[in-house]
Enzyme design. Structure first.
Site, short mmCIF file in Angstrom:
data_model
loop_
_atom_site.label_atom_id
_atom_site.label_comp_id
_atom_site.label_asym_id
_atom_site.label_seq_id
_atom_site.Cartn_x
_atom_site.Cartn_y
_atom_site.Cartn_z
N GLU A 1 10.33 -14.38 -9.78
CA GLU A 1 9.57 -12.92 -9.59
C GLU A 1 9.30 -12.30 -10.93
O GLU A 1 7.89 -11.86 -11.18
CB GLU A 1 10.47 -11.92 -8.98
N HIS B 1 20.46 -35.71 -4.41
CA HIS B 1 19.45 -36.39 -3.27
C HIS B 1 18.19 -36.13 -3.50
O HIS B 1 17.46 -36.10 -2.74
CB HIS B 1 20.05 -35.70 -1.95
N LYS C 1 14.92 -14.33 -8.83
CA LYS C 1 14.85 -13.36 -9.79
C LYS C 1 13.63 -13.78 -10.99
O LYS C 1 13.04 -13.31 -11.36
CB LYS C 1 16.01 -12.80 -10.10
N CYS D 1 0.82 -1.13 0.05
CA CYS D 1 0.04 0.01 -0.25
C CYS D 1 0.91 1.22 0.04
O CYS D 1 1.98 1.50 0.50
CB CYS D 1 -0.89 0.10 1.27
N ARG E 1 5.50 -0.08 -5.28
CA ARG E 1 5.54 -0.89 -4.05
C ARG E 1 4.46 -1.97 -4.18
O ARG E 1 4.55 -2.68 -3.29
CB ARG E 1 4.81 0.23 -2.90
N GLU F 1 19.54 -16.92 -5.20
CA GLU F 1 19.08 -15.44 -5.86
C GLU F 1 18.68 -15.34 -7.37
O GLU F 1 17.61 -14.68 -7.65
CB GLU F 1 20.26 -14.52 -5.35
N ASN G 1 -2.32 2.13 5.53
CA ASN G 1 -1.30 0.97 5.08
C ASN G 1 -1.12 0.28 6.44
O ASN G 1 -0.53 1.03 7.37
CB ASN G 1 -0.08 1.89 4.75
N GLY G 2 -1.00 -0.99 6.32
CA GLY G 2 -0.90 -1.70 7.40
C GLY G 2 -2.08 -2.74 7.80
O GLY G 2 -2.91 -2.93 7.06
N LYS H 1 6.95 -4.15 -3.35
CA LYS H 1 8.32 -3.85 -2.91
C LYS H 1 8.68 -3.72 -1.46
O LYS H 1 10.04 -4.34 -1.26
CB LYS H 1 8.52 -2.21 -3.64
N TRP I 1 -2.53 -2.84 -1.73
CA TRP I 1 -2.15 -4.21 -1.59
C TRP I 1 -3.29 -5.03 -1.02
O TRP I 1 -2.97 -4.87 0.12
CB TRP I 1 -0.71 -4.30 -1.48
O1 M6R Z 1 13.42 -4.52 1.70
P1 M6R Z 1 13.72 -5.89 2.12
O2 M6R Z 1 15.31 -6.13 1.59
O3 M6R Z 1 13.69 -6.20 3.84
O4 M6R Z 1 12.87 -7.09 1.30
C1 M6R Z 1 12.96 -8.29 1.38
C2 M6R Z 1 12.32 -8.94 0.56
O5 M6R Z 1 11.12 -8.71 0.70
C3 M6R Z 1 12.79 -8.62 -0.82
O6 M6R Z 1 14.25 -8.70 -0.99
C4 M6R Z 1 12.24 -9.46 -1.96
O7 M6R Z 1 12.46 -10.64 -1.78
C5 M6R Z 1 12.33 -8.85 -3.46
N1 M6R Z 1 11.05 -8.76 -4.17
C6 M6R Z 1 13.52 -9.76 -4.01
O8 M6R Z 1 13.68 -9.44 -5.31
#
Ligand code: M6R
Length: 620
Positions: free
Chosen positions: A500, A516, A497, A2, A27, A493, A108-109, A615, A82
């Site tokens: 996502e 395994h 990526k 949000c 966001r 990682e 927001n929250g 975000k 969101w």
């Molecule tokens: O702001 P932060 O680094 O705490 O966020 C953690 C995760 O939400 C963030 O890394 C998320 O996994 C990203 N979308 C990764 O690309």
């Protein structure tokens, strides 16, 4: 997650709010809305009213819907939602009105105890038009105001003392059109201070075009905002002094600057952002690292029996890489924890333990509650955040900023490499001071780290080749990412990526662990990406590649330049410059970022705003 924007002042509120909502799109959201205080046409002396417009979908759709409307107003609130409580829909979108329509709120929250409050209100015949906790809150505030015959400000304070959960709220009051009431706990709220105007937002991006002077509202503070006055009070009605800070943020930093997407811009910024992380800290000439936050706590690091790293997502991968660095260079045992699991499993924390919280946004709710728990147990909290002044940075005892600049793309890229650079410097500094790292190796690693920005530039020059590989594999259904040692977190990682951005199922695994279980997945349709740069595991990883080839898997490998063996086995290679294995992850992840990006684009997805993702994840 949000986004909130609000405006009060001499300008037209709607364009400011609309532009602000667009800036907050990154966001993550599924609906958008605004509320304005307006005077009914033809009779401006009539009572002002609140008009609300909201829509499921993008801000652009809301804008289109509003194109022909009279939106004249100097005070208003806006929101991108969101969904948490209630599906994404017009009715659940914010703002929400009180029962009598005289108050409107954006939030927001999460109000965790909303169900019991709602039941109380239902018993008093309140009627709700949405499934949200937010609508409950504004009815609750209205109810308190009516029962106590008190001001809105007082009703907000009473309500928030009852509320459990995290919130930023901004409220419009048709009976007091010259005032906005805002409050925060747990999620961020910034107030931009202009001349005869104020801007409220979830982060500075909607504000910096108008003013660089901002106040970061603290938890449990209520802001009473007029065009030319800002009063802050705590929940006990005591006045607080607003601390006005000057931001150093250029508009260009939050714009695409000619790139198709923020993600691509941020990938390409990495030579500069990594340099910025090192700047003023890594002093190769004098053979030292200057980091004040670490220096102050050096003895604690030296004495620490263990370090616990807490983080989520990409930041968790940075933490995992740091585990290898700290154990090797500082000989301190490290535990890497998912922040969300750590908090709720009654973890053993000893006074003197160092808990390092790693977070790009500094607002991730899981990480925030994890460190609050650790703090209560007597741990030292060391925060590594990108966003200056963020909640995690503020609750930490000490820390270091990553200085990667604003990261707008939802998929974290430049923040990750900056985290690795900063974590590496801390490990080097502590290791040297503790005596677990020899001076020769320290000097060598300083040099290796200093070379990283230029090496990243070299890798980025191969973007066309990587785009070509992406086109070939964009139709794959699954991907396996494998690496060993320092390259295992890189594999994780890379897989994250891809998931996502392209919605392709991808798993990261330690290469040897593949035997395994995951090897059962391998057939001629499965691309297997190996992070196979030359390190102490190189021979072993070549055997793992052979195992995949023997089962007809498609091998894509990240290799060091000069490697003559892997290219003979792999279907595709992405070449990176040689580097010591401790700094290699910073380089090896770059081709994986580009690969995910180009596959996402090839599939026609909005890579900057992947579905369902936010975000900064400000709810647990
Ligand atoms: O702001 P932060 O680094 O705490 O966020 C953690 C995760 O939400 C963030 O890394 C998320 O996994 C990203 N979308 C990764 O690309």
């Amino acid at each position: 997650m949000c986004g909130i924007v609000a405006y009060i002042g001499h300008r037209e509120a709607y364009p400011v709010i609309l532009k602000g909502l667009k800036r907050l799109e990154y966001r993550g959201y599924d609906s958008a809305g605004i509320a304005l205080i307006q005077y009914p046409p033809h009779n401006p002396s009539d009572q002002p009213v609140i008009t609300v417009y909201k829509r499921k979908g993008k801000v652009a759709e809301l804008e289109e819907y509003l194109a022909a409307k009279d939106l004249h107003s100097h005070v208003g609130i806006g929101h991108t939602r969101w969904a948490t409580h209630g599906e994404p829909s017009d009715r659940n979108a914010h703002p929400h009105l009180s029962g009598n329509g005289r108050l409107a709120i954006v939030h927001n929250g999460i109000i965790e105890n909303y169900a019991s409050i709602k039941q109380e209100l239902l018993n008093k015949d309140h009627v709700f038009h949405s499934d949200t906790d937010t609508e409950v809150l504004i009815h609750f505030i209205e109810d308190i105001q009516q029962n106590n015959q008190c001001s809105l400000e007082e009703a907000v304070r009473i309500a928030l003392r009852r509320v459990v959960g995290a919130y930023v709220i901004v409220i419009l009051d048709a009976d007091h059109p010259d005032t906005l009431i805002a409050a925060r706990k747990g999620t961020p709220l910034v107030i931009g201070v202009g001349k005869g105007e104020h801007f409220l937002a979830s982060d500075p991006s909607p504000i910096i075009e108008y003013t660089q002077e901002v106040v970061f509202v603290n938890d449990y503070e209520v802001a009473i905002v007029k065009a030319d006055e800002l009063v802050l009070k705590n929940l006990g009605n005591e006045r607080q002094t607003p601390f006005i800070q000057k931001l150093d943020l250029e508009l260009a930093a939050i714009e695409k600057g000619g790139f198709d997407h923020f993600m691509l811009k941020e990938i390409f910024e990495q030579p500069d952002t990594i340099f910025d992380s090192l700047r003023g800290r890594l002093d190769e000439q004098q053979g030292r690292i200057i980091m004040r936050g670490v220096e102050e706590y050096m003895q604690k690091f030296i004495d620490a029996q263990r370090i616990i790293m807490v983080a989520c997502g990409t930041s968790w991968h940075a933490a995992l890489t740091a585990e290898y660095m700290f154990e090797e260079l500082c000989r301190i045992p490290v535990e890497v924890e998912y922040a969300s699991e750590f908090r709720y499993r009654n973890p053993v924390i000893h006074p003197g333990d160092i808990v390092m919280a790693i977070s790009q946004s500094g607002e991730t709710a899981d990480t925030l509650v994890a460190i609050e728990e650790a703090k209560r147990a007597g741990a030292i909290i060391f925060g590594i955040c990108n966003v200056v002044g963020s909640s995690i940075a503020r609750v930490s005892h000490a820390g270091a900023y990553t200085h990667a600049g604003p990261e707008i793309g939802v998929a974290s890229t430049k923040a990750f490499t900056a985290q690795l650079a900063v974590l590496c410097m801390i490990a080097l500094k502590v290791g040297r001071q503790k005596g677990t790292l020899s001076n020769d190796r320290f000097i060598h690693l300083l040099h290796e780290l200093a070379l990283v920005p230029d090496k990243v530039k070299e890798i980025l020059q191969q973007h066309d080749q990587i785009k070509h590989i992406a086109a070939k594999y964009a139709t794959a259904r699954d991907f396996l990412y494998l690496g060993r040692g320092y390259n295992f977190p890189v594999a994780l990682e890379g897989a994250l990526k891809l998931k996502e951005i392209s919605y392709i199922h991808a798993e990261g695994y330690p290469a040897a662990e593949m035997k395994h279980g995951p090897i059962a997945l391998v057939d001629e349709h499965l691309p297997v990406l190996f992070v196979a740069t030359r390190d102490r595991f190189h021979e072993k990883i070549i055997s793992n590649i052979q195992e995949i080839k023997a089962r007809k898997g498609q091998v894509i490998a990240v290799i060091h330049e000069g490697d003559e063996v892997v290219p003979q086995l792999a279907n595709e290679v992405m070449v990176v410059p040689q580097a010591d294995e401790i700094v290699a992850p910073i380089l090896n992840v770059i081709p994986l970022q580009l690969l995910a990006y180009y596959i996402g684009v090839a599939k026609g997805y909005d890579v900057d705003k992947p579905r369902n993702l936010a975000k900064s994840v400000t709810v647990e």
